[in-house]
Motif scaffolding. Structure first.
Motif, PDB file in Angstrom:
ATOM      1  N   ARG A  43      -7.191  17.710  20.877  1.00 47.06           N
ATOM      2  CA  ARG A  43      -8.402  17.776  21.484  1.00 47.06           C
ATOM      3  C   ARG A  43      -8.906  19.162  21.636  1.00 47.06           C
ATOM      4  O   ARG A  43      -7.887  20.296  21.676  1.00 47.06           O
ATOM      5  N   LEU A  57      -9.721  22.857  23.111  1.00 42.19           N
ATOM      6  CA  LEU A  57      -8.987  23.484  24.212  1.00 42.19           C
ATOM      7  C   LEU A  57      -9.879  23.598  25.553  1.00 42.19           C
ATOM      8  O   LEU A  57     -11.186  23.604  25.424  1.00 42.19           O
ATOM      9  N   ASP A  58      -9.344  23.264  26.396  1.00 44.39           N
ATOM     10  CA  ASP A  58      -9.852  23.596  27.930  1.00 44.39           C
ATOM     11  C   ASP A  58     -10.935  22.465  28.031  1.00 44.39           C
ATOM     12  O   ASP A  58     -11.962  22.692  28.748  1.00 44.39           O
ATOM     13  N   THR A  59     -10.765  21.234  27.587  1.00 47.20           N
ATOM     14  CA  THR A  59     -11.749  20.060  27.489  1.00 47.20           C
ATOM     15  C   THR A  59     -11.080  19.193  28.618  1.00 47.20           C
ATOM     16  O   THR A  59      -9.983  18.595  28.504  1.00 47.20           O
ATOM     17  N   ASP A  60     -11.937  18.983  29.744  1.00 45.11           N
ATOM     18  CA  ASP A  60     -11.511  18.056  30.680  1.00 45.11           C
ATOM     19  C   ASP A  60     -11.711  16.505  30.160  1.00 45.11           C
ATOM     20  O   ASP A  60     -11.239  15.499  30.384  1.00 45.11           O
ATOM     21  N   ASP A  84     -13.227  14.171  26.823  1.00 40.45           N
ATOM     22  CA  ASP A  84     -13.649  14.434  25.162  1.00 40.45           C
ATOM     23  C   ASP A  84     -13.943  12.822  24.829  1.00 40.45           C
ATOM     24  O   ASP A  84     -13.998  11.939  25.869  1.00 40.45           O
ATOM     25  N   ASN A 135      -8.474  14.226  30.147  1.00 45.54           N
ATOM     26  CA  ASN A 135      -7.471  15.074  29.880  1.00 45.54           C
ATOM     27  C   ASN A 135      -6.192  14.826  30.570  1.00 45.54           C
ATOM     28  O   ASN A 135      -6.367  14.561  31.765  1.00 45.54           O
ATOM     29  N   LYS A 138      -1.423  26.234  16.535  1.00 42.70           N
ATOM     30  CA  LYS A 138      -2.489  27.322  16.997  1.00 42.70           C
ATOM     31  C   LYS A 138      -3.746  27.549  16.429  1.00 42.70           C
ATOM     32  O   LYS A 138      -4.816  27.507  16.588  1.00 42.70           O
ATOM     33  N   GLN A 185      -5.906  24.499  16.680  1.00 50.64           N
ATOM     34  CA  GLN A 185      -6.574  24.469  17.730  1.00 50.64           C
ATOM     35  C   GLN A 185      -7.729  25.397  17.653  1.00 50.64           C
ATOM     36  O   GLN A 185      -8.990  25.129  18.257  1.00 50.64           O
ATOM     37  N   LYS A 244     -11.917  24.357  18.091  1.00 48.36           N
ATOM     38  CA  LYS A 244     -12.650  25.189  19.092  1.00 48.36           C
ATOM     39  C   LYS A 244     -13.834  25.846  18.493  1.00 48.36           C
ATOM     40  O   LYS A 244     -15.069  25.594  18.736  1.00 48.36           O
TER      41      LYS A 244
END
Length: 255
Positions: free
Chosen positions: A57, A59-62, A64, A123, A188, A191, A195
């Motif tokens: 998913r 990054l920093d996604t509450d 999706d 998330n 990494k 991800q 993004k």
């Protein structure tokens, strides 16, 4: 001869009645059904199941989403109508509506015969190194019935595992491995790709039409490779990024 004429007349009357019944079924405005699948409206783009990996998913996604497609069977609507899904099978005791996913009330617009809609996924760390599945179906209402049997349910496979995509290093003849565009795999790096591109890319097709949402064409892959290359260059030149150059276990990330 007379018997034959009578028999022929009866057959014609029977066929006329049958046609009238068929007409009622085809044009009965009260009879509308919704067919469901993952993918697109194209015949070769229809899937009854799909997978979602929390490890992939953005990054920093509450919140999706996984998109599904709805196709109306019946007369087009003369006004907006709502419909809903509900869980009908799978691990509903472990994957809980409201806690792990959200099924909103959807709207099929007047005059429309179909479209794409989201199943929202929250998330969570509840699925770490685990795998579950859920099956969804239409919650029938006064506007819509369930569609054909093969398009009546959606199966969503859910997991949260950091793993290399299946086709990163090798893929059959009509496809190209992801490494040809994005280099050596690391979690990494993947991800970062997600993004920058806004996509979870799982395959690159070199011949034919890609099947959304996780397949892309050769030309799109080239474009996204260049986009990632530019993005990492911008990241590394920004003094606000203390960890520059952006690196993983293989060294500086390159595309």
């Amino acid at each position: 001869m007379k018997k034959q004429m009578i028999y022929l007349g009866l057959m014609m009357a029977f066929m006329l009645c049958a046609c009238e019944e068929d007409d009622k079924l085809m044009y009965d405005e009260s009879s509308r059904a919704l067919n469901l699948w993952f993918g697109t409206d194209a015949i070769n783009g229809r899937l009854d199941s799909t997978a979602y990996n929390y490890a992939f998913r953005p990054l920093d996604t509450d919140l999706d989403s996984v998109m599904f497609y709805v196709k109306l069977a019946g007369v087009p609507l003369d006004e907006d109508r709502t419909f809903e899904l509900h869980a009908v099978g799978g691990d509903s005791g472990s994957v809980v509506e409201g806690t792990h996913y959200v099924l909103p009330s959807y709207v099929l617009k007047a005059g429309s015969t179909g479209g794409s809609y989201p199943i929202y996924l929250k998330n969570t760390a509840d699925f770490k190194n685990k795998a579950f599945s859920l099956s969804f179906a239409l919650k029938e209402n006064e506007s819509f019935q369930a569609g054909a049997k093969e398009y009546a349910t959606l199966k969503l496979n859910i997991k949260d595992r950091e793993e290399i995509p299946q086709y990163w290093n090798e893929d059959p003849v009509t496809y190209m491995p992801l490494k040809n565009f994005f280099g050596t795999y690391s979690h990494k790096k993947y991800q970062f790709i997600i993004k920058v591109t806004g996509k979870v890319i799982l395959r690159v097709i070199s011949q034919g039409t890609p099947t959304p949402p996780n397949e892309i064409s050769y030309f799109e892959a080239q474009y996204l490779q260049a986009k990632c290359r530019l993005a990492v260059e911008e990241y590394n030149s920004n003094p606000d990024n203390p960890d520059r150059p952006l690196s993983d276990e293989n060294g500086p990330i390159i595309f």
